[in-house]
Scaffold this active site. Structure first.
Site, PDB file in Angstrom:
ATOM      1  N   LYS A  67      31.907  43.733  45.555  1.00 15.22           N
ATOM      2  CA  LYS A  67      32.999  42.919  44.998  1.00 15.22           C
ATOM      3  C   LYS A  67      33.067  41.533  45.649  1.00 15.22           C
ATOM      4  CE  LYS A  67      35.825  46.986  43.933  1.00 15.22           C
ATOM      5  NZ  LYS A  67      35.027  48.017  44.647  1.00 15.22           N
ATOM      6  N   ASN A  73      28.966  28.515  47.198  1.00  8.79           N
ATOM      7  CA  ASN A  73      27.715  28.508  47.942  1.00  8.79           C
ATOM      8  C   ASN A  73      27.503  29.820  48.687  1.00  8.79           C
ATOM      9  OD1 ASN A  73      25.364  26.875  48.848  1.00  8.79           O
ATOM     10  ND2 ASN A  73      26.256  27.260  50.875  1.00  8.79           N
ATOM     11  N   GLY A 213      32.757  60.034  42.881  1.00 11.51           N
ATOM     12  CA  GLY A 213      32.713  60.159  44.333  1.00 11.51           C
ATOM     13  C   GLY A 213      33.165  61.517  44.808  1.00 11.51           C
TER      14      GLY A 213
END
Length: 236
Positions: A67, A73, A213
């Site tokens: 995420k 940059n 999960g």
């Protein structure tokens, strides 16, 4: 979706454990019942990236659920590094500057097979959480706005709840990927997820990949649970 994965490959097992030793024990127990693994914050910061590299070299697929969200940059250079690792999927938050930087980073790595996924609204959020965060929009409205931006920027797919999959499919079209966490087989504890569905319901809703999960990782027989989910996917 652009490819046609097998039912087994549509199941992504979330390696949400504390150590790579635990993760590798689970992978060994699963054997050929699974071939696609998700690594998130917890394991990622505890040797998970090295494990991801080993898994890729061994023929498995890896979903890095990191995420990313930072200045352009930083995101661009981070995505470059992760693309070189050989991961198959990577999440970034669905903010325009972040998504544009991620696309630049991925596209600057020759031969990269990395696919970028935009996280629209976490599946642990509902409308009340959106209001608390200051949004005068419902979760479904936020998902739609962010999915449209992702498509226009060139992101490959969307992470969303299965309850929003039909709405997202209309936006991203047949070639956009839809990946859904918060999947719980019938009778499972929903944990901290609020917008959950079963594996079969997710596939029928148009989801390409499901992330599971605790129903697998906490099971007495994780291999049997994984096989059961794959069978459910195949029958959906």
């Amino acid at each position: 979706m652009p490819d046609t994965p097998s039912p087994r490959d549509r199941l992504i097992v979330a390696l949400d454990m504390a150590t790579t030793d635990e993760a590798e024990r689970l992978i060994d127990r699963l054997g050929d019942a699974a071939s696609f693994y998700k690594i998130g914050y917890r394991l990622g910061y505890a040797g998970g990236l090295a494990l991801a590299e080993r898994l890729v070299k061994g023929g498995a697929k890896v979903f890095l659920d990191l995420k990313l969200h930072d200045i352009g940059n930083t995101v661009e250079e981070g995505v470059q590094s992760l693309a070189r690792l050989g991961a198959h999927l990577l999440t970034v938050h669905a903010y325009p500057q972040t998504m544009r930087a991620a696309v630049r980073g991925r596209d600057s790595v020759p031969g990269s097979a990395l696919r970028l996924l935009a996280v629209t609204v976490l599946t642990s959020y509902d409308d009340a959480d959106a209001r608390e965060a200051g949004y005068a929009l419902s979760v479904s409205e936020l998902v739609a706005i962010r999915a449209l931006a992702a498509r226009e920027i060139g992101i490959d797919g969307i992470v969303c709840a299965a309850t929003e999959a039909a709405q997202v499919r209309e936006i991203v079209g047949p070639d956009g990927l839809i990946v859904t966490p918060g999947i719980r087989p019938a009778g499972s504890d929903t944990g901290d997820q609020k917008r959950v569905v079963t594996p079969a319901a997710a596939i029928r809703a148009g989801v390409d990949y499901i992330v599971v999960g605790r129903p697998i990782t906490a099971a007495a027989d994780p291999r049997a649970v994984a096989q059961s989910i794959v069978a459910e996917i195949a029958a959906a």
